[in-house]
Design a protein around this motif. Structure first.
Motif, PDB file in Angstrom:
ATOM      1  N   GLU A  31      24.227 -30.846  -9.350  1.00 44.16           N
ATOM      2  CA  GLU A  31      24.083 -30.283 -10.717  1.00 44.16           C
ATOM      3  C   GLU A  31      23.947 -31.156 -11.855  1.00 44.16           C
ATOM      4  O   GLU A  31      23.067 -31.274 -12.809  1.00 44.16           O
ATOM      5  CB  GLU A  31      25.348 -29.447 -10.950  1.00 44.16           C
ATOM      6  CG  GLU A  31      25.594 -28.241 -10.373  1.00 44.16           C
ATOM      7  CD  GLU A  31      26.904 -27.209 -10.548  1.00 44.16           C
ATOM      8  OE1 GLU A  31      27.474 -27.636 -11.625  1.00 44.16           O
ATOM      9  OE2 GLU A  31      26.895 -26.458  -9.832  1.00 44.16           O
ATOM     10  N   GLN A  32      24.550 -32.415 -11.866  1.00 44.92           N
ATOM     11  CA  GLN A  32      24.422 -33.426 -12.728  1.00 44.92           C
ATOM     12  C   GLN A  32      24.056 -34.971 -12.275  1.00 44.92           C
ATOM     13  O   GLN A  32      24.001 -35.837 -13.175  1.00 44.92           O
ATOM     14  CB  GLN A  32      26.265 -33.545 -13.251  1.00 44.92           C
ATOM     15  CG  GLN A  32      26.466 -32.152 -13.747  1.00 44.92           C
ATOM     16  CD  GLN A  32      28.131 -32.247 -13.815  1.00 44.92           C
ATOM     17  OE1 GLN A  32      28.606 -33.417 -13.879  1.00 44.92           O
ATOM     18  NE2 GLN A  32      28.830 -31.166 -13.751  1.00 44.92           N
ATOM     19  N   SER A  33      23.820 -34.953 -11.085  1.00 40.61           N
ATOM     20  CA  SER A  33      23.393 -36.495 -10.446  1.00 40.61           C
ATOM     21  C   SER A  33      24.644 -37.096 -10.248  1.00 40.61           C
ATOM     22  O   SER A  33      25.967 -36.953 -10.686  1.00 40.61           O
ATOM     23  CB  SER A  33      22.563 -37.258 -11.226  1.00 40.61           C
ATOM     24  OG  SER A  33      23.149 -37.873 -12.537  1.00 40.61           O
ATOM     25  N   ALA A  34      24.653 -38.331  -9.628  1.00 41.78           N
ATOM     26  CA  ALA A  34      25.814 -39.072  -8.962  1.00 41.78           C
ATOM     27  C   ALA A  34      26.437 -39.774 -10.254  1.00 41.78           C
ATOM     28  O   ALA A  34      27.958 -39.716 -10.444  1.00 41.78           O
ATOM     29  CB  ALA A  34      25.581 -40.220  -7.922  1.00 41.78           C
ATOM     30  N   ARG A  35      25.640 -40.290 -11.157  1.00 37.44           N
ATOM     31  CA  ARG A  35      26.107 -40.928 -12.363  1.00 37.44           C
ATOM     32  C   ARG A  35      26.884 -39.902 -13.304  1.00 37.44           C
ATOM     33  O   ARG A  35      27.581 -40.322 -13.975  1.00 37.44           O
ATOM     34  CB  ARG A  35      25.198 -41.732 -12.920  1.00 37.44           C
ATOM     35  CG  ARG A  35      24.756 -42.902 -12.059  1.00 37.44           C
ATOM     36  CD  ARG A  35      24.019 -44.071 -12.894  1.00 37.44           C
ATOM     37  NE  ARG A  35      23.739 -45.125 -12.120  1.00 37.44           N
ATOM     38  CZ  ARG A  35      23.263 -46.424 -12.246  1.00 37.44           C
ATOM     39  NH1 ARG A  35      23.135 -46.575 -13.647  1.00 37.44           N
ATOM     40  NH2 ARG A  35      22.925 -47.389 -11.810  1.00 37.44           N
ATOM     41  N   GLY A  36      26.342 -38.756 -13.453  1.00 42.59           N
ATOM     42  CA  GLY A  36      26.767 -37.717 -14.129  1.00 42.59           C
ATOM     43  C   GLY A  36      28.093 -37.124 -13.851  1.00 42.59           C
ATOM     44  O   GLY A  36      28.931 -36.566 -14.706  1.00 42.59           O
ATOM     45  N   MET A  37      28.395 -37.216 -12.434  1.00 44.55           N
ATOM     46  CA  MET A  37      29.646 -36.613 -11.997  1.00 44.55           C
ATOM     47  C   MET A  37      30.811 -37.301 -12.613  1.00 44.55           C
ATOM     48  O   MET A  37      30.894 -38.646 -12.845  1.00 44.55           O
ATOM     49  CB  MET A  37      29.633 -36.887 -10.382  1.00 44.55           C
ATOM     50  CG  MET A  37      30.859 -36.376  -9.702  1.00 44.55           C
ATOM     51  SD  MET A  37      30.953 -37.054  -7.923  1.00 44.55           S
ATOM     52  CE  MET A  37      31.235 -38.728  -8.240  1.00 44.55           C
ATOM     53  N   THR A  38      31.880 -36.736 -12.931  1.00 48.92           N
ATOM     54  CA  THR A  38      33.139 -37.139 -13.393  1.00 48.92           C
ATOM     55  C   THR A  38      34.272 -36.653 -12.344  1.00 48.92           C
ATOM     56  O   THR A  38      34.221 -35.607 -11.823  1.00 48.92           O
ATOM     57  CB  THR A  38      33.479 -36.782 -14.661  1.00 48.92           C
ATOM     58  OG1 THR A  38      33.728 -35.352 -14.823  1.00 48.92           O
ATOM     59  CG2 THR A  38      32.318 -37.015 -15.642  1.00 48.92           C
ATOM     60  N   PHE A  39      35.344 -37.406 -12.215  1.00 45.88           N
ATOM     61  CA  PHE A  39      36.724 -37.119 -11.676  1.00 45.88           C
ATOM     62  C   PHE A  39      37.176 -36.001 -12.098  1.00 45.88           C
ATOM     63  O   PHE A  39      37.552 -35.060 -11.440  1.00 45.88           O
ATOM     64  CB  PHE A  39      37.513 -38.193 -11.856  1.00 45.88           C
ATOM     65  CG  PHE A  39      37.402 -39.413 -10.829  1.00 45.88           C
ATOM     66  CD1 PHE A  39      37.063 -39.115  -9.522  1.00 45.88           C
ATOM     67  CD2 PHE A  39      37.957 -40.595 -10.904  1.00 45.88           C
ATOM     68  CE1 PHE A  39      36.735 -40.187  -8.458  1.00 45.88           C
ATOM     69  CE2 PHE A  39      37.779 -41.529  -9.947  1.00 45.88           C
ATOM     70  CZ  PHE A  39      37.352 -41.231  -8.720  1.00 45.88           C
ATOM     71  N   ALA A  40      37.151 -35.806 -13.588  1.00 49.08           N
ATOM     72  CA  ALA A  40      37.704 -34.592 -14.108  1.00 49.08           C
ATOM     73  C   ALA A  40      37.077 -33.460 -13.916  1.00 49.08           C
ATOM     74  O   ALA A  40      37.757 -32.431 -13.469  1.00 49.08           O
ATOM     75  CB  ALA A  40      37.568 -34.799 -15.766  1.00 49.08           C
ATOM     76  N   ASP A  41      35.819 -33.313 -13.748  1.00 49.87           N
ATOM     77  CA  ASP A  41      35.005 -32.187 -13.239  1.00 49.87           C
ATOM     78  C   ASP A  41      35.178 -31.972 -12.060  1.00 49.87           C
ATOM     79  O   ASP A  41      35.520 -30.548 -11.238  1.00 49.87           O
ATOM     80  CB  ASP A  41      33.452 -32.355 -13.593  1.00 49.87           C
ATOM     81  CG  ASP A  41      32.568 -31.186 -12.911  1.00 49.87           C
ATOM     82  OD1 ASP A  41      33.181 -30.021 -13.219  1.00 49.87           O
ATOM     83  OD2 ASP A  41      31.508 -31.438 -12.611  1.00 49.87           O
TER      84      ASP A  41
END
Length: 412
Positions: A31-41
């Protein structure tokens, strides 16, 4: 419970939680790409707090790498299963069947998505080298579905076949949702029919006309940004192609970027609009030339593959979709589907006149969309031979089928 049982239970819990985190990471990457992914999400998707996720993966980069490695491992398992069958056609059919079964389980809620691999090249070292080695292993296993090549031409053709097969398996999740899961078996059969026998009608020859897509740019400076961005996003993924990197590619400042475009998302949308305009222009010109609908289809595909292999003004790959906000992503997927429906119309008219085989035109069109979209990644492969041969060989994989050897026998 004795100590060994307690340890076994703990290990199972650890693996189950780790698998759940990987599944959530795959969803976030898609949904967000690897760099857009966050631990919080990722933690929110699993019902944990961020600290709990870091117990399993210390850095976000490690989590993304593990998700990518899980995808590569699953692909390897499917390919090794398919490799046990006796003929290339049996092996390809088995690989497709395993993919379709996985998509059926996902639709039923009993399996999870695999992380798309578009951001592999944007990962940092030493992770990148490890992941790329895994990807190369997957590619070799796919190419080996056709057996040991008898010549260099045969190896080149098998490489094209492997790439088209893999890319179609990656594109499947984007369009299979248009079908009820009860129809997945039919989709599998119709797609395998295209893989096995192609689209060309009896006696159809490969004699495309390359269409001239050059035109005057209203804003040359903006066009230069779009082309540079397209090349970098295709190579490095949405997040890997930063504004700074795009500006550096053109030897200008970031301020020059914002003179032409307001934001990164606007840039990607503009790149997609240029891509859609290029494809539509090729389809329009092919229709204007007349001739059989097979001839129109072949000329359109040949022209767009030539554009992709030239690299000077390539089409933006669907891998950039992962970086867009959901609404924009859905709009771009729908635009790709409109492109596919136009291909389907050409194929249907070709079937009616007898120049194309009777195929499920909607499914064949999605396969062609995947082929033209993915060709950018094969530009180095194409650079090892004459351009017209590369175009003919790559196009033959779907237009004549994944098991037609005419391009290996005489180069087309």
């Amino acid at each position: 419970m004795d100590t060994s049982e307690d340890m076994g239970t703990g290990t199972r819990r650890f693996r189950a939680k780790r698998d759940a985190i990987l599944a959530a990471a795959a969803e976030a990457i898609n949904e967000q790409s690897a760099r857009g992914m966050t631990f919080a999400d990722v933690a929110r998707r699993v019902g944990l707090n961020t600290t709990s996720v870091t117990y399993y993966f210390r850095r976000k980069e490690d989590l993304a790498a593990a998700a990518f490695e899980h995808t590569l491992d699953r692909l390897t398992e499917m390919l090794e299963d398919a490799a046990t069958l006796p003929t290339p056609r049996d092996r390809v059919a088995r690989f497709l069947s395993l993919n379709m079964a996985r998509l059926h389980r996902i639709a039923a809620g009993t399996d999870t998505q695999l992380a798309v691999l578009s951001d592999l090249r944007a990962t940092e070292e030493p992770i990148r080298s490890r992941l790329m080695a895994g990807w190369q292993r997957v590619f070799r296993l796919t190419r080996n579905l056709w057996g040991e090549p008898a010549s260099r031409l045969q190896k080149d053709l098998n490489s094209a076949r492997a790439h088209v097969l893999l890319e179609n398996s990656f594109w499947l999740p984007y369009w299979i949702t248009r079908y009820d899961p009860a129809q997945y078996d039919r989709v599998e059969n119709r797609l395998m029919d295209v893989f096995a026998h192609g689209i060309a009608g009896p006696g159809a020859a490969w004699s495309p006309l390359l269409l001239d897509l050059t035109h005057e740019e209203a804003e040359p400076g903006r066009a230069a940004f779009l082309l540079a961005a397209t090349r970098l996003i295709n190579a490095l993924g949405y997040r890997g192609a930063s504004v700074q990197r795009i500006a550096s590619e053109l030897n200008v400042t970031k301020g020059s970027f914002y003179h032409h475009l307001d934001a990164k998302d606007e840039l990607v949308l503009a790149c997609y609009q240029r891509t859609f305009g290029t494809i539509s222009a090729a389809q329009d010109m092919a229709d204007a030339l007349g001739g059989t609908h097979w001839q129109r289809l072949a000329s359109t595909i040949a022209t767009l593959l030539d554009v992709q292999f030239a690299e000077s003004a390539p089409l933006l790959r669907t891998t950039a979709l992962a970086g867009l906000p959901p609404g924009d992503r859905e709009a771009m997927v729908e635009r790709w589907n409109r492109i596919a429906r136009r291909y389907a119309g050409t194929i249907m008219d070709g079937v009616a006149e007898g120049s194309c085989r009777p195929v499920d035109a909607l499914i064949a069109a999605q396969a062609l969309t995947s082929l033209q979209n993915a060709a950018f990644d094969m530009r180095k492969w194409a650079g090892t031979m004459a351009r017209d041969r590369a175009v003919a060989m790559y196009a033959s994989t779907l237009l004549f089928g994944l098991f037609d050897d005419r391009m290996a026998n005489d180069g087309g």
